[in-house]
Write an enzyme that holds these catalytic residues in place. Sequence first.
Site, PDB file in Angstrom:
ATOM      1  N   ARG A   1      28.387  24.919  -5.335  1.00 55.67           N
ATOM      2  CA  ARG A   1      29.570  25.779  -5.373  1.00 55.67           C
ATOM      3  C   ARG A   1      30.112  25.781  -6.799  1.00 55.67           C
ATOM      4  O   ARG A   1      30.176  24.722  -7.457  1.00 55.67           O
ATOM      5  CB  ARG A   1      30.665  25.250  -4.433  1.00 55.67           C
ATOM      6  CG  ARG A   1      30.417  25.524  -2.948  1.00 55.67           C
ATOM      7  CD  ARG A   1      30.478  27.000  -2.587  1.00 55.67           C
ATOM      8  NE  ARG A   1      30.255  27.259  -1.182  1.00 55.67           N
ATOM      9  CZ  ARG A   1      29.060  27.543  -0.641  1.00 55.67           C
ATOM     10  NH1 ARG A   1      27.978  27.597  -1.395  1.00 55.67           N
ATOM     11  NH2 ARG A   1      28.956  27.796   0.647  1.00 55.67           N
TER      12      ARG A   1
ATOM     13  N   GLU B   1      33.543  33.305  -9.015  1.00 55.15           N
ATOM     14  CA  GLU B   1      32.389  34.002  -8.457  1.00 55.15           C
ATOM     15  C   GLU B   1      32.902  35.213  -7.681  1.00 55.15           C
ATOM     16  O   GLU B   1      33.818  35.031  -6.874  1.00 55.15           O
ATOM     17  CB  GLU B   1      31.637  33.037  -7.536  1.00 55.15           C
ATOM     18  CG  GLU B   1      30.278  33.556  -7.147  1.00 55.15           C
ATOM     19  CD  GLU B   1      29.456  32.500  -6.407  1.00 55.15           C
ATOM     20  OE1 GLU B   1      29.378  31.350  -6.888  1.00 55.15           O
ATOM     21  OE2 GLU B   1      28.920  32.835  -5.348  1.00 55.15           O
TER      22      GLU B   1
ATOM     23  N   HIS C   1      24.022  33.723  -6.963  1.00 55.80           N
ATOM     24  CA  HIS C   1      24.135  33.033  -5.670  1.00 55.80           C
ATOM     25  C   HIS C   1      23.044  33.494  -4.690  1.00 55.80           C
ATOM     26  O   HIS C   1      23.346  34.042  -3.617  1.00 55.80           O
ATOM     27  CB  HIS C   1      25.532  33.245  -5.070  1.00 55.80           C
ATOM     28  CG  HIS C   1      25.929  32.163  -4.102  1.00 55.80           C
ATOM     29  ND1 HIS C   1      27.213  31.717  -3.945  1.00 55.80           N
ATOM     30  CD2 HIS C   1      25.199  31.437  -3.218  1.00 55.80           C
ATOM     31  CE1 HIS C   1      27.267  30.783  -3.008  1.00 55.80           C
ATOM     32  NE2 HIS C   1      26.043  30.596  -2.551  1.00 55.80           N
TER      33      HIS C   1
HETATM   34  C1  DGY Z   1      25.488  28.612   2.019  1.00 54.82           C
HETATM   35  O1  DGY Z   1      24.782  28.734   3.016  1.00 54.82           O
HETATM   36  O2  DGY Z   1      26.467  27.861   1.987  1.00 54.82           O
HETATM   37  C2  DGY Z   1      25.130  29.430   0.835  1.00 54.82           C
HETATM   38  O3  DGY Z   1      25.728  28.987  -0.319  1.00 54.82           O
HETATM   39  C3  DGY Z   1      25.497  30.870   1.080  1.00 54.82           C
HETATM   40  O4  DGY Z   1      26.881  30.968   1.071  1.00 54.82           O
END
Ligand code: DGY
Length: 326
Positions: A237, A266, A285
Site C-alpha cells: 500500500r 494513488e 497497482h
Molecule cells: C488487494 O487485493 O488488496 C490488491 O491490492 C488490490 O486492491
Amino acid sequence: MKVFINKKIPETGTDMLKEAGLQIVWPDHENLSYEEWLNYCKNADAIVSIGAEFKYDRSFFDACPDIKAIALYSVGFDHVDIKEATHRGIPVGNTPDVLSKATSDVAFLLMQSVARRASYNFRKVKEGHWGAFDPLHALGQELYGKTLGIFGLGRIGYEMAEKSKKAFGMDIIYHNRHQNIQAEKELDAKYVSFDQLIERSDVLSVHASFTPEQEGLFNDYVFKRMKSNAIFINTARGGFHRQTDLYDALADGQIWGAGLDVTNPEPMSADDPILELSNVCVLPHIGSATVEARNGMARLAAGNIIAFSKGEKMPYCANPEVYSGQ
Ligand code: DGY
C-alpha cells in the site's frame, strides 16, 4: 437477496452468484460518484466491492442500515472500518492466496527492473537515444547473493522470498508481527528487528497489511539509514512510504532505486517528479492483474456471498469474530 456489484468482474464469479439464485444489481454506468455508489449500496442486501476509492466507514454504515454482508474483491481491507462492521455484525470477506503468486511476481519484476534500470533504458530507446556502446553508462547491479529484506512475511512476502532465493541465491531477512517458522525452515529466513531490516537489506520489499498507524513508516529517517545500493520495493500500500521523502532519497542517491506498484497518493499524478528520475519503475497497482488471479478473486468473492446467503460462515473473512455469537 440483492447483491450490488460496482464493476464488472470475471464471469466465473457472476455465474456462481446467478446459479445460487441471487439477484445481481449492476450500476447503469461506470465510474460512479460517491453519492451514486452510496445509493446503490442503500438498496442492496450485500455488496461485492471492487476498488478502494470509497471507504466503508461509520458514515457509510449509518447511511446503509440494510447492508448485511460485504465481499471485497481484494485481499486488503484497509478501506473498511472492520471494528465498525464487526460491531454491526456485518461480515467482510476478502480474497487471500489466489493473488499471492501474481502480486509477488510484480515485486520480483520491479526488483529486477530497478536493478537493471529497465524503465530508464526503455525511455532512452523510445526517445531516440539508443546511443553507442558505453562501458560506463547506465550500469545496473546484480542481485546474486544479496540480502532481501521482507517487511511483512505473510503469503505474498513468502512467495517473493522464495523466488528471490531460487533465482539469485539471496539471503532472506524479515521483520514481522510474528515469526514465520515455515520461512525460517524452508528458506533459511532470519527474523530481525526493524532497524536491522533497514540497515542490512540490499533490497527491501514491503508486503505487510496496512494499518493507519503505519502511515509514512518508510520516511526520510528510514531512507537515510538504508544502504546506498539499496532498492526499495512497495507492492503493498502506498501509505507505507512518504513519497516526497522517497523522492529526495532517490534524487540525492541515498538509495539506489525504487520500484512501486502502489503510490502515495494513488493514483499518482502524471507530473509527479518521481517519474522523471532514472532510478524508479512505477506501475499502476497491477499486482493481482492476471487472468488466473482475477478469476480466483471472483470465485472467492462469490463464494463468500453465497455462503452468507445460506447462513454459513464466509470461508475467507477479515472479521471472523463476527460469527462468535452464533
Ligand atoms: C488487494 O487485493 O488488496 C490488491 O491490492 C488490490 O486492491
